[in-house]
Design a protein around this motif. Sequence first.
Motif, PDB file in Angstrom:
ATOM      1  N   ILE A   1      21.325   7.719  -7.286  1.00 53.93           N
ATOM      2  CA  ILE A   1      21.922   7.703  -5.943  1.00 53.93           C
ATOM      3  C   ILE A   1      21.811   6.281  -5.389  1.00 53.93           C
ATOM      4  N   GLU A   2      20.854   5.573  -5.919  1.00 53.44           N
ATOM      5  CA  GLU A   2      20.612   4.188  -5.478  1.00 53.44           C
ATOM      6  C   GLU A   2      19.913   3.488  -6.611  1.00 53.44           C
ATOM      7  N   TRP A   3      20.290   2.230  -6.862  1.00 52.55           N
ATOM      8  CA  TRP A   3      19.498   1.423  -7.799  1.00 52.55           C
ATOM      9  C   TRP A   3      19.510  -0.017  -7.328  1.00 52.55           C
TER      10      TRP A   3
ATOM     11  N   MET B   1       9.516   9.177  -0.971  1.00 53.50           N
ATOM     12  CA  MET B   1       9.590   8.182  -2.041  1.00 53.50           C
ATOM     13  C   MET B   1       9.179   6.814  -1.541  1.00 53.50           C
ATOM     14  N   ASP B   2       8.842   6.001  -2.503  1.00 52.32           N
ATOM     15  CA  ASP B   2       8.346   4.646  -2.241  1.00 52.32           C
ATOM     16  C   ASP B   2       9.326   3.698  -2.907  1.00 52.32           C
ATOM     17  N   ILE B   3      10.175   3.064  -2.096  1.00 52.84           N
ATOM     18  CA  ILE B   3      11.195   2.171  -2.679  1.00 52.84           C
ATOM     19  C   ILE B   3      11.269   0.875  -1.869  1.00 52.84           C
ATOM     20  N   ASP B   4      12.042  -0.068  -2.362  1.00 57.00           N
ATOM     21  CA  ASP B   4      12.111  -1.342  -1.652  1.00 57.00           C
ATOM     22  C   ASP B   4      13.194  -1.290  -0.567  1.00 57.00           C
ATOM     23  N   ILE B   5      13.313  -2.401   0.144  1.00 61.89           N
ATOM     24  CA  ILE B   5      14.225  -2.448   1.303  1.00 61.89           C
ATOM     25  C   ILE B   5      15.678  -2.157   0.941  1.00 61.89           C
TER      26      ILE B   5
ATOM     27  N   ILE C   1      10.186  10.850  -8.542  1.00 63.33           N
ATOM     28  CA  ILE C   1       9.756   9.869  -9.545  1.00 63.33           C
ATOM     29  C   ILE C   1      10.969   9.037  -9.911  1.00 63.33           C
ATOM     30  N   THR C   2      10.891   7.752  -9.606  1.00 68.58           N
ATOM     31  CA  THR C   2      12.048   6.890  -9.839  1.00 68.58           C
ATOM     32  C   THR C   2      11.964   6.283 -11.247  1.00 68.58           C
ATOM     33  N   CYS C   3      13.020   5.614 -11.639  1.00 70.29           N
ATOM     34  CA  CYS C   3      13.090   5.017 -12.988  1.00 70.29           C
ATOM     35  C   CYS C   3      12.992   3.506 -12.882  1.00 70.29           C
TER      36      CYS C   3
ATOM     37  N   THR D   1      12.914  -0.379 -15.391  1.00 69.65           N
ATOM     38  CA  THR D   1      12.942  -1.062 -16.693  1.00 69.65           C
ATOM     39  C   THR D   1      11.702  -1.947 -16.854  1.00 69.65           C
ATOM     40  N   ARG D   2      10.820  -1.967 -15.842  1.00 72.52           N
ATOM     41  CA  ARG D   2       9.673  -2.858 -16.005  1.00 72.52           C
ATOM     42  C   ARG D   2       8.667  -2.266 -16.999  1.00 72.52           C
ATOM     43  N   ALA D   3       7.813  -3.156 -17.545  1.00 69.71           N
ATOM     44  CA  ALA D   3       6.820  -2.702 -18.521  1.00 69.71           C
ATOM     45  C   ALA D   3       5.737  -1.880 -17.828  1.00 69.71           C
ATOM     46  N   GLN D   4       5.174  -0.938 -18.571  1.00 71.36           N
ATOM     47  CA  GLN D   4       4.074  -0.134 -18.015  1.00 71.36           C
ATOM     48  C   GLN D   4       2.861  -1.024 -17.774  1.00 71.36           C
ATOM     49  N   ARG D   5       2.170  -0.740 -16.663  1.00 73.22           N
ATOM     50  CA  ARG D   5       0.899  -1.435 -16.429  1.00 73.22           C
ATOM     51  C   ARG D   5      -0.239  -0.573 -16.947  1.00 73.22           C
ATOM     52  N   LYS D   6      -1.412  -1.183 -16.998  1.00 68.66           N
ATOM     53  CA  LYS D   6      -2.595  -0.438 -17.453  1.00 68.66           C
ATOM     54  C   LYS D   6      -2.772   0.819 -16.601  1.00 68.66           C
TER      55      LYS D   6
ATOM     56  N   GLY E   1       0.806  -1.224   0.000  1.00 70.55           N
ATOM     57  CA  GLY E   1       0.000   0.000   0.000  1.00 70.55           C
ATOM     58  C   GLY E   1       0.834   1.267   0.000  1.00 70.55           C
ATOM     59  N   LYS E   2       2.144   1.152  -0.188  1.00 71.14           N
ATOM     60  CA  LYS E   2       3.030   2.325  -0.111  1.00 71.14           C
ATOM     61  C   LYS E   2       2.595   3.442  -1.054  1.00 71.14           C
ATOM     62  N   SER E   3       2.306   3.076  -2.296  1.00 70.74           N
ATOM     63  CA  SER E   3       2.032   4.132  -3.278  1.00 70.74           C
ATOM     64  C   SER E   3       0.704   4.834  -2.985  1.00 70.74           C
TER      65      SER E   3
ATOM     66  N   LEU F   1      14.954  -3.490 -13.034  1.00 72.64           N
ATOM     67  CA  LEU F   1      15.823  -2.499 -12.383  1.00 72.64           C
ATOM     68  C   LEU F   1      15.009  -1.261 -12.006  1.00 72.64           C
ATOM     69  N   TYR F   2      15.324  -0.711 -10.846  1.00 77.32           N
ATOM     70  CA  TYR F   2      14.673   0.500 -10.350  1.00 77.32           C
ATOM     71  C   TYR F   2      15.771   1.406  -9.807  1.00 77.32           C
ATOM     72  N   GLY F   3      15.639   2.715  -9.981  1.00 81.48           N
ATOM     73  CA  GLY F   3      16.669   3.596  -9.452  1.00 81.48           C
ATOM     74  C   GLY F   3      16.154   4.994  -9.168  1.00 81.48           C
ATOM     75  N   VAL F   4      16.814   5.631  -8.194  1.00 82.69           N
ATOM     76  CA  VAL F   4      16.429   6.986  -7.767  1.00 82.69           C
ATOM     77  C   VAL F   4      17.404   7.997  -8.370  1.00 82.69           C
ATOM     78  N   PRO F   5      16.928   8.899  -9.236  1.00 83.34           N
ATOM     79  CA  PRO F   5      17.820   9.919  -9.805  1.00 83.34           C
ATOM     80  C   PRO F   5      18.240  10.918  -8.728  1.00 83.34           C
TER      81      PRO F   5
ATOM     82  N   PRO G   1       3.754   6.004 -12.647  1.00 82.67           N
ATOM     83  CA  PRO G   1       4.453   6.582 -11.511  1.00 82.67           C
ATOM     84  C   PRO G   1       5.975   6.532 -11.688  1.00 82.67           C
ATOM     85  N   TYR G   2       6.439   6.070 -12.856  1.00 86.96           N
ATOM     86  CA  TYR G   2       7.883   5.948 -13.100  1.00 86.96           C
ATOM     87  C   TYR G   2       8.270   6.601 -14.408  1.00 86.96           C
ATOM     88  N   PHE G   3       9.571   6.808 -14.565  1.00 84.52           N
ATOM     89  CA  PHE G   3      10.126   7.003 -15.905  1.00 84.52           C
ATOM     90  C   PHE G   3      10.499   5.605 -16.383  1.00 84.52           C
TER      91      PHE G   3
END
Length: 187
Positions: free
Chosen positions: A69-71, A98-102, A34-36, A38-43, A15-17, A78-82, A50-52
């Motif tokens: 700064i982190e990926w 921001m909403d990121i993983d552990i 807004i983080t980046c 490589t995953r495909a866009q969802r509907k 429920g983070k987002s 892959l996910y990363g914070v510009p 919510p991403y680039f």
Amino acid sequence: MKNAIIILVGPSGAGKSTFLDQALKDYSILYDVITCTTRAQRKGESEGNPYFFLSREKFLELIEKDYFIEWAEVHGNLYGVPEEQLHKAWAEGKAVIMDIDIQGAQTLRSKYPQSLCIFITPPSLDALRDRVIRREGQVPKDLELRMENAKKEMAMADQFDFQVVNADFQQCYREIKKIIDDSLGLS
Ligand code: 5GP
């Protein structure tokens, strides 16, 4: 607090987002990073929301340029914070959220010790499973992998500054608001 960072952390589907969206409506001082990915866009998603969305090739190129700064690799993507977004937010006198993983939360905390991490936990693994399926409108191919990851993540909850259980949205959000108010000196 100067250069504040608030991180909503926890398993995907906790429920983070949703909390992040609500907090952005309620606090004009918060800057949505807004983080980046490589995953495909969802509907319903689009560029910047919510991403680039980047190709793996482009993402790897940006890693080489120290753009993040982190990926991290999360569920095979892959996910990363510009980093530039953090400095932009702080230059505007804002606090980043921001909403990121552990893995991401741990890296950010080591680079920016002022980071405040709120771990959002689902009421149970079954509830998390239902939420993920509902959100995606189908059983995702990597559901079992996500559940395994969620179990490991939940075992690490007490490493973070605060833990909240998302059994009831309003109740949980009240707790998150109190943490934000206290940390930003708004209470
Ligand atoms: P989803 O693909 O379901 O939107 O997100 C999967 C997971 O990636 C979520 O737990 C989300 O918090 C996390 N995530 C999103 N952006 C980033 C990021 O920039 N870095 C890291 N480490 N995790 C992220």
